[in-house]
Scaffold this motif. Structure first.
Motif, PDB file in Angstrom:
ATOM      1  N   SER B 302      55.185  17.564  -8.023  1.00  0.00           N
ATOM      2  CA  SER B 302      55.099  17.244  -9.455  1.00  0.00           C
ATOM      3  C   SER B 302      54.871  18.487 -10.292  1.00  0.00           C
ATOM      4  CB  SER B 302      53.931  16.280  -9.716  1.00  0.00           C
ATOM      5  OG  SER B 302      54.337  14.970  -9.556  1.00  0.00           O
ATOM      6  N   SER B 303      54.037  19.384  -9.778  1.00  0.00           N
ATOM      7  CA  SER B 303      53.775  20.583 -10.572  1.00  0.00           C
ATOM      8  C   SER B 303      55.027  21.446 -10.657  1.00  0.00           C
ATOM      9  CB  SER B 303      52.580  21.371 -10.027  1.00  0.00           C
ATOM     10  OG  SER B 303      52.710  21.629  -8.667  1.00  0.00           O
ATOM     11  N   SER B 304      55.792  21.492  -9.568  1.00  0.00           N
ATOM     12  CA  SER B 304      57.076  22.217  -9.609  1.00  0.00           C
ATOM     13  C   SER B 304      57.990  21.645 -10.681  1.00  0.00           C
ATOM     14  CB  SER B 304      57.815  22.076  -8.271  1.00  0.00           C
ATOM     15  OG  SER B 304      57.437  23.072  -7.386  1.00  0.00           O
ATOM     16  N   LYS B 305      58.037  20.327 -10.741  1.00  0.00           N
ATOM     17  CA  LYS B 305      58.937  19.690 -11.699  1.00  0.00           C
ATOM     18  C   LYS B 305      58.492  19.973 -13.136  1.00  0.00           C
ATOM     19  CE  LYS B 305      61.030  15.191 -12.851  1.00  0.00           C
ATOM     20  NZ  LYS B 305      61.848  15.838 -13.825  1.00  0.00           N
ATOM     21  N   ALA B 306      57.176  19.845 -13.371  1.00  0.00           N
ATOM     22  CA  ALA B 306      56.676  20.099 -14.723  1.00  0.00           C
ATOM     23  C   ALA B 306      56.984  21.536 -15.146  1.00  0.00           C
ATOM     24  CB  ALA B 306      55.177  19.832 -14.780  1.00  0.00           C
ATOM     25  N   TYR B 307      56.811  22.460 -14.212  1.00  0.00           N
ATOM     26  CA  TYR B 307      57.080  23.874 -14.516  1.00  0.00           C
ATOM     27  C   TYR B 307      58.579  24.101 -14.721  1.00  0.00           C
ATOM     28  CZ  TYR B 307      56.523  28.931 -14.302  1.00  0.00           C
ATOM     29  OH  TYR B 307      56.526  30.267 -14.607  1.00  0.00           O
ATOM     30  N   HIS B 308      59.357  23.545 -13.808  1.00  0.00           N
ATOM     31  CA  HIS B 308      60.816  23.713 -13.868  1.00  0.00           C
ATOM     32  C   HIS B 308      61.394  23.138 -15.159  1.00  0.00           C
ATOM     33  CE1 HIS B 308      64.948  22.211 -13.112  1.00  0.00           C
ATOM     34  NE2 HIS B 308      65.096  23.357 -12.474  1.00  0.00           N
ATOM     35  N   ASP B 309      60.874  21.968 -15.557  1.00  0.00           N
ATOM     36  CA  ASP B 309      61.398  21.305 -16.756  1.00  0.00           C
ATOM     37  C   ASP B 309      60.888  21.942 -18.043  1.00  0.00           C
ATOM     38  OD1 ASP B 309      62.628  19.649 -14.989  1.00  0.00           O
ATOM     39  OD2 ASP B 309      61.404  17.866 -15.429  1.00  0.00           O
ATOM     40  N   GLY B 310      59.933  22.869 -17.918  1.00  0.00           N
ATOM     41  CA  GLY B 310      59.397  23.538 -19.102  1.00  0.00           C
ATOM     42  C   GLY B 310      58.377  22.721 -19.864  1.00  0.00           C
ATOM     43  N   LYS B 311      57.914  21.609 -19.283  1.00  0.00           N
ATOM     44  CA  LYS B 311      56.925  20.779 -19.987  1.00  0.00           C
ATOM     45  C   LYS B 311      55.546  21.430 -19.951  1.00  0.00           C
ATOM     46  CE  LYS B 311      59.101  16.327 -19.086  1.00  0.00           C
ATOM     47  NZ  LYS B 311      59.029  15.093 -18.281  1.00  0.00           N
ATOM     48  N   ASN B 312      55.292  22.194 -18.922  1.00  0.00           N
ATOM     49  CA  ASN B 312      54.017  22.899 -18.813  1.00  0.00           C
ATOM     50  C   ASN B 312      54.283  24.188 -18.048  1.00  0.00           C
ATOM     51  OD1 ASN B 312      51.462  23.878 -18.216  1.00  0.00           O
ATOM     52  ND2 ASN B 312      50.589  21.845 -17.844  1.00  0.00           N
ATOM     53  N   THR B 313      54.209  25.295 -18.731  1.00  0.00           N
ATOM     54  CA  THR B 313      54.560  26.581 -18.111  1.00  0.00           C
ATOM     55  C   THR B 313      53.322  27.370 -17.693  1.00  0.00           C
ATOM     56  OG1 THR B 313      54.737  27.557 -20.304  1.00  0.00           O
ATOM     57  CG2 THR B 313      56.781  26.797 -19.276  1.00  0.00           C
ATOM     58  N   ASP B 314      52.207  26.682 -17.543  1.00  0.00           N
ATOM     59  CA  ASP B 314      51.006  27.350 -17.017  1.00  0.00           C
ATOM     60  C   ASP B 314      51.347  27.906 -15.638  1.00  0.00           C
ATOM     61  OD1 ASP B 314      48.504  27.928 -15.776  1.00  0.00           O
ATOM     62  OD2 ASP B 314      47.528  26.551 -17.176  1.00  0.00           O
ATOM     63  N   PRO B 315      51.082  29.208 -15.411  1.00  0.00           N
ATOM     64  CA  PRO B 315      51.465  29.793 -14.110  1.00  0.00           C
ATOM     65  C   PRO B 315      50.784  29.137 -12.912  1.00  0.00           C
ATOM     66  CG  PRO B 315      50.273  31.396 -15.472  1.00  0.00           C
ATOM     67  CD  PRO B 315      50.560  30.225 -16.348  1.00  0.00           C
ATOM     68  N   ILE B 316      49.685  28.424 -13.122  1.00  0.00           N
ATOM     69  CA  ILE B 316      49.044  27.747 -11.998  1.00  0.00           C
ATOM     70  C   ILE B 316      49.977  26.673 -11.420  1.00  0.00           C
ATOM     71  CG2 ILE B 316      47.877  25.938 -13.344  1.00  0.00           C
ATOM     72  CD1 ILE B 316      46.361  27.756 -10.345  1.00  0.00           C
ATOM     73  N   LEU B 317      50.845  26.118 -12.255  1.00  0.00           N
ATOM     74  CA  LEU B 317      51.790  25.125 -11.747  1.00  0.00           C
ATOM     75  C   LEU B 317      52.848  25.782 -10.869  1.00  0.00           C
ATOM     76  CD1 LEU B 317      50.458  23.466 -14.119  1.00  0.00           C
ATOM     77  CD2 LEU B 317      52.563  22.144 -14.076  1.00  0.00           C
ATOM     78  N   ALA B 318      53.275  26.977 -11.248  1.00  0.00           N
ATOM     79  CA  ALA B 318      54.232  27.703 -10.403  1.00  0.00           C
ATOM     80  C   ALA B 318      53.588  28.046  -9.071  1.00  0.00           C
ATOM     81  CB  ALA B 318      54.708  28.972 -11.114  1.00  0.00           C
ATOM     82  N   PHE B 319      52.323  28.464  -9.122  1.00  0.00           N
ATOM     83  CA  PHE B 319      51.604  28.801  -7.894  1.00  0.00           C
ATOM     84  C   PHE B 319      51.454  27.586  -6.984  1.00  0.00           C
ATOM     85  CE2 PHE B 319      47.520  28.791  -5.662  1.00  0.00           C
ATOM     86  CZ  PHE B 319      47.714  29.854  -4.793  1.00  0.00           C
TER      87      PHE B 319
END
Lengths: 150, 344
Positions: B302-319
């Protein structure tokens, strides 16, 4: 490529840690964000050089598994798709996105194959299940990342 | 960061809620607090409060987060356990609409004498590792000892039949995997099938499940005491073995030879049993431990998707969407490849 991706990313991570970090010390949120960004750079440094290689290894392993499974007594429709995927055209290019374009449908078919063989006690099915796990472990092992101490 | 206008509205809201006369919001700063909420610390200053200053934490919904949960649930969990032998900050106020700060938020007391530690630090507690470990498993037992019907939780979450606990959780997280995956997930799907074929025995009694009880989600005083258990946003009613298994997931263990990186496994279970008044069920634990790794993987997907979709670009989601997913894929693959043909 010189300097390498790894060298560039590790150098940038070092700059974040030693040059930017100390200037942020009064802002706990900024320090935390800088740590995560530096950490991501260290992880990218590890993955950049090997990502395409891992995908290539996976697709080669899946092709071999699909070719073998297509000769087993699975339903004919599945066997036909396994055979077709085993003989699929090579990737259009060797970029990560190009390799993923080939690998994703293969992984979807791997899920189907795995499900088809995992509950069967038949002598032909047991080795195929073990080989499904071999492929999955190959990818999981190759993608492991070293985490530096925070 | 909150705007000046939002800070002024927050001060007005606090004056009404605390009924203390005019309030000034001072020393407001954003602090690290996970990606499921924006977290701020601030002082509420008023002439009418004893001492004039109270320290608060404000948790506001972000535009998108790792975990889709209602802040009312987290607020109810804090209220349920305050003053009941589980160290939690006092829940102060909940605003479930966008009238004050554009997004829902809640406020709780600030614990000033506590630090958090990352499970990814090599040795997060140093010489206090074992005393933190004893507290960690005793507090988890204390949570499991509380009758969920004697808390505010039944008002905000469903209460499953004991025999349905596992299915409800697995259904939920399977849907997350299916809805949020950006690519096929053969390891997650294999785990889901294995879990469905081997359901656990139901718990003798239901409990409040914290849902994210692990190293990294509590504050400690630096001297071996846990001062606050935080991050209750995935709290629900279910099988207490679920919390124990999540706490013991290998991802959180800085030292993989110890339970949660803290204690000898048997000692950890002994503290949990003593505090909970419950018996450790090894068979159910096996199921819930595999489930925990799957749940973790679902959250990272889910965090990958949120980051990928640009809904939440907090780097912790990428990590978390990358590193943690990579770890959980390997944890599950290593485990299931050793136990083919049906077992856990």
């Amino acid at each position: 490529m010189t300097p390498s991706f790894s060298q560039i990313m590790l150098g940038a991570a070092g700059a974040v840690a030693t040059q930017l970090g100390p200037r942020l010390k009064d802002d706990a949120y900024a320090v935390g964000q800088a740590q995560i960004i530096g950490l991501l750079m260290v992880l990218v440094a590890q993955e950049a050089d090997r990502a395409a290689d891992t995908l290539s290894l996976e697709t080669v392993a899946m092709r071999a598994l699909f070719a073998e499974a297509s000769e087993s007594p699975l339903p004919e429709g599945l066997r036909r798709r396994l055979r077709a995927m085993a003989e699929a055209a090579p990737p259009e290019n060797f970029t990560i996105s190009g390799l993923e374009k080939l690998a994703h449908p293969m992984k979807a078919l791997l899920i189907e194959l795995h499900e088809a063989v995992e509950d069967r006690p038949d002598d032909w099915a047991r080795p195929l299940e073990a080989k499904c796990w071999d492929v999955l472990k190959l990818g999981a092992d190759h993608r492991q990342l070293f985490m530096p101490g925070l | 960061m909150l705007t000046a206008e939002e800070i002024a509205r927050l001060a007005d809201y606090l004056a009404q809620t605390l009924q203390t006369g005019p309030v000034r919001v001072e020393n407001l700063s954003r602090i690290p607090g996970g990606a499921s909420r924006e977290t701020y610390r601030f002082d509420a200053v008023t002439e009418d409060i004893a001492g004039g200053v109270r320290g608060f934490i404000l948790r506001r919904d972000p535009p998108d987060s790792l975990i889709d949960t209602e802040r009312a649930l987290e607020f109810a969990a804090y209220k349920s356990f305050f003053g009941r032998g589980v160290p939690v900050p006092e829940a102060i106020a909940l605003v479930a609409d966008d009238s004050v700060l554009e997004r829902p938020f809640f406020i709780m007391e600030r614990i000033d004498h506590g630090a958090s530690s990352s499970p990814f630090q090599p040795d997060p507690f140093g010489a206090h590792r074992e005393s933190i470990g004893r507290e960690f498993f005793s507090i988890l037992g204390a949570i499991a000892a509380v009758d969920p019907y004697d808390t505010e939780m039944p008002g905000v979450v469903d209460t499953p039949a004991p025999e349905d606990c596992w299915r409800r959780e697995l259904d939920h997280w399977q849907k997350v995997v299916e809805d949020d995956s950006l690519e096929p997930q053969p390891i997650a799907m294999a785990a889901i099938r294995r879990l469905r074929r081997n359901p656990p025995h139901p718990p003798p009694k239901l409990a409040v499940v914290h849902g994210d009880y692990r190293v990294g989600n509590f504050l400690h005083d630096g001297a071996g005491r846990i001062t606050a258990v935080l991050d209750w946003e995935m709290a629900h009613i279910g099988d207490p073995m679920e919390d124990l298994a999540w706490a013991l997931d290998p991802l959180w263990a800085s030292d993989p030879t110890r339970a949660a990186g803290l204690l000898d496994f048997e000692e950890a279970i002994r503290h949990w049993q003593q505090a909970s008044g419950r018996r450790f069920n090894a068979e159910a634990f096996q199921w819930w431990s595999l489930f925990s790794s799957l749940k973790g993987l679902a959250i990272w997907i889910s965090s990958s998707k949120a980051y990928h979709d640009g809904k939440n670009t907090d780097p912790i989601l990428a990590f978390s969407g990358w590193y943690c997913a990579t770890r959980h894929n390997k944890i599950i693959a290593d485990r299931l490849s050793q136990t083919t043909w049906g077992g856990l």
